[in-house]
Design a protein around this motif. Structure first.
Motif, mmCIF file in Angstrom:
data_model
loop_
_atom_site.group_PDB
_atom_site.id
_atom_site.type_symbol
_atom_site.label_atom_id
_atom_site.label_comp_id
_atom_site.label_asym_id
_atom_site.label_seq_id
_atom_site.Cartn_x
_atom_site.Cartn_y
_atom_site.Cartn_z
ATOM 1 N N MET A 33 0.810 -1.220 0.000
ATOM 2 C CA MET A 33 0.000 0.000 0.000
ATOM 3 C C MET A 33 0.845 1.273 0.000
ATOM 4 O O MET A 33 0.299 2.375 0.007
ATOM 5 C CB MET A 33 -0.906 0.015 1.240
ATOM 6 N N ASN A 34 2.165 1.119 0.028
ATOM 7 C CA ASN A 34 3.048 2.285 0.167
ATOM 8 C C ASN A 34 2.620 3.148 1.360
ATOM 9 O O ASN A 34 2.556 4.384 1.278
ATOM 10 C CB ASN A 34 3.068 3.125 -1.111
ATOM 11 N N ASP A 35 2.343 2.472 2.464
ATOM 12 C CA ASP A 35 1.846 3.129 3.667
ATOM 13 C C ASP A 35 3.031 3.508 4.553
ATOM 14 O O ASP A 35 3.521 2.706 5.350
ATOM 15 C CB ASP A 35 0.890 2.185 4.412
ATOM 16 N N LYS A 36 3.475 4.746 4.404
ATOM 17 C CA LYS A 36 4.686 5.193 5.118
ATOM 18 C C LYS A 36 4.483 5.245 6.628
ATOM 19 O O LYS A 36 5.406 4.959 7.403
ATOM 20 C CB LYS A 36 5.133 6.550 4.582
ATOM 21 N N ALA A 37 3.280 5.590 7.078
ATOM 22 C CA ALA A 37 3.018 5.642 8.516
ATOM 23 C C ALA A 37 3.091 4.254 9.139
ATOM 24 O O ALA A 37 3.660 4.074 10.229
ATOM 25 C CB ALA A 37 1.650 6.270 8.778
ATOM 26 N N LEU A 38 2.540 3.263 8.462
ATOM 27 C CA LEU A 38 2.601 1.898 8.964
ATOM 28 C C LEU A 38 4.042 1.402 8.993
ATOM 29 O O LEU A 38 4.484 0.799 9.979
ATOM 30 C CB LEU A 38 1.744 0.975 8.099
ATOM 31 N N LEU A 39 4.786 1.661 7.920
ATOM 32 C CA LEU A 39 6.178 1.206 7.863
ATOM 33 C C LEU A 39 7.020 1.876 8.948
ATOM 34 O O LEU A 39 7.887 1.235 9.559
ATOM 35 C CB LEU A 39 6.766 1.486 6.478
ATOM 36 N N ALA A 40 6.772 3.153 9.201
ATOM 37 C CA ALA A 40 7.503 3.844 10.264
ATOM 38 C C ALA A 40 7.166 3.243 11.626
ATOM 39 O O ALA A 40 8.040 3.102 12.493
ATOM 40 C CB ALA A 40 7.159 5.332 10.245
#
Length: 342
Positions: free
Chosen positions: A169-176
């Motif tokens: 999902m290119n979910d930067k908040a989740l990856l962070a």
């Protein structure tokens, strides 16, 4: 038992195990996420049993909340016992198994692959039959887990699935949030739930409540109560418990409500307080005030990952509870580490 149990050592290793996973499987997260974007599945199927199925349940909520796709758990016996091929050509399938060699899990994953699904194996055993049957493999890098009760591999399995989801999902908040988990988990291990252990003296039955991702954690907690302590525990949605199960919640009945910092926290905490007001012995992981007693927690700052921190605190608690009751949580009666079902 003066020396630390294997279970305790493995709980304490969770932060390091997750660190290894995030570093070692990063490229696999990226590649699998890219393949899922290209596939554009219409649904996701999960294939697992036991704690791995509870990890799948966590991922169900995470995928539905993040990707907006329906997720269904497929009974492995559909293929291994009943010999029925499912039409999964427009689906993605995620199979989770520590050993990667249970015949029914492998058979269902192979069937999903042959039907045209994009198949992902999450396993702690590189080169296992499950990896051979799948398009992509996420190696947990958890190292040997000696205790029968899975702890670090459960947490790693969820993080592995979230790593794939974050890149899909290119979910930067989740990856962070995933990157910060080792530090949060170290704090979660230190959360003191000993008042709950004392309160459960003399109790052989309880409900574990949750909602959304924390319901998956509640299911895992209920299993661990049975596995390590011989306590009959049942997991329920904090909404579903009112549809019949509340009948047996009488004076002094034990309730553990696992509330995460997400949209379901208020309803879960309110249910714990309601049951406490009716005489239940209720504990809740929330700062929302009420009649239930508060348990400490280590927040992650993200609504998807927050529930996962709770299981780390729970593992430390239930290992101590097992020993408090005179058991060795490493070798529960009638169980073995690797269970192979057909």
């Amino acid at each position: 038992m003066n020396e630390k149990t294997f279970m305790r050592r493995e709980i304490e290793e969770i932060p390091q195990a997750v660190e290894r996973l995030l570093a070692g499987s990063h490229d696999s997260f990226v590649a699998t996420g890219a393949a899922l974007r290209e596939k554009e599945p219409s649904m996701v199927a999960t294939i697992a049993r036991g704690s791995s199925d509870h990890a799948s349940a966590f991922l169900k909520y995470a995928i539905e909340l993040t990707a907006g796709l329906p997720v269904a758990s497929i009974g492995p016996s559909i293929m291994s016992i009943y010999g029925k091929e499912l039409k999964l050509q427009r689906a993605a399938a995620i199979a989770i198994s520590q050993s990667g060699k249970s015949p029914d899990i492998v058979a269902m994953a192979k069937s999903a692959h042959e039907s045209g699904a994009l198949t992902v194996a999450i396993t702690n055993t590189a080169g296992s039959p499950l990896t051979v049957a799948s398009d992509f493999t996420i190696d947990l890098f958890s190292g040997t887990e000696k205790s029968v009760a899975a702890t670090k591999t459960y947490v790693a399995s969820v993080v592995a699935g979230l790593g794939v989801l974050g890149h899909w999902m290119n979910d930067k908040a989740l990856l962070a949030s995933l990157d910060s988990l080792p530090e949060v988990f170290a704090k979660a291990i230190d959360c003191d739930w000993s008042p709950l252990a004392e309160a459960l003296d003399g109790h052989q039955s309880l409900y574990v409540l949750g909602r959304g991702p924390s319901l998956a954690i509640a299911s895992e907690a209920a299993l661990k109560f049975k596995e390590t302590c011989g306590i009959h525990a049942e997991a329920y949605s904090s909404a579903e418990v009112m549809h019949g199960p509340v009948r047996i919640v009488e004076q002094g009945y034990a309730i553990l409500a696992l509330a995460a910092r997400d949209a379901a926290e208020k309803s879960t905490a309110e249910m714990a307080h309601k049951l406490a007001g009716q005489g239940a012995l209720a504990y809740v992981t929330s700062d929302i005030p009420g009649a239930a007693k508060r348990l400490p927690f280590a927040p992650t700052g993200h609504p998807i990952t927050d529930a996962l921190s709770l299981v780390v605190s729970f593992y430390g608690f239930v290992e101590a509870l097992s020993r408090r009751r005179g058991f060795n949580p490493d070798v529960p009666p009638n169980l073995k580490k690797v269970t192979e079902t057909v």
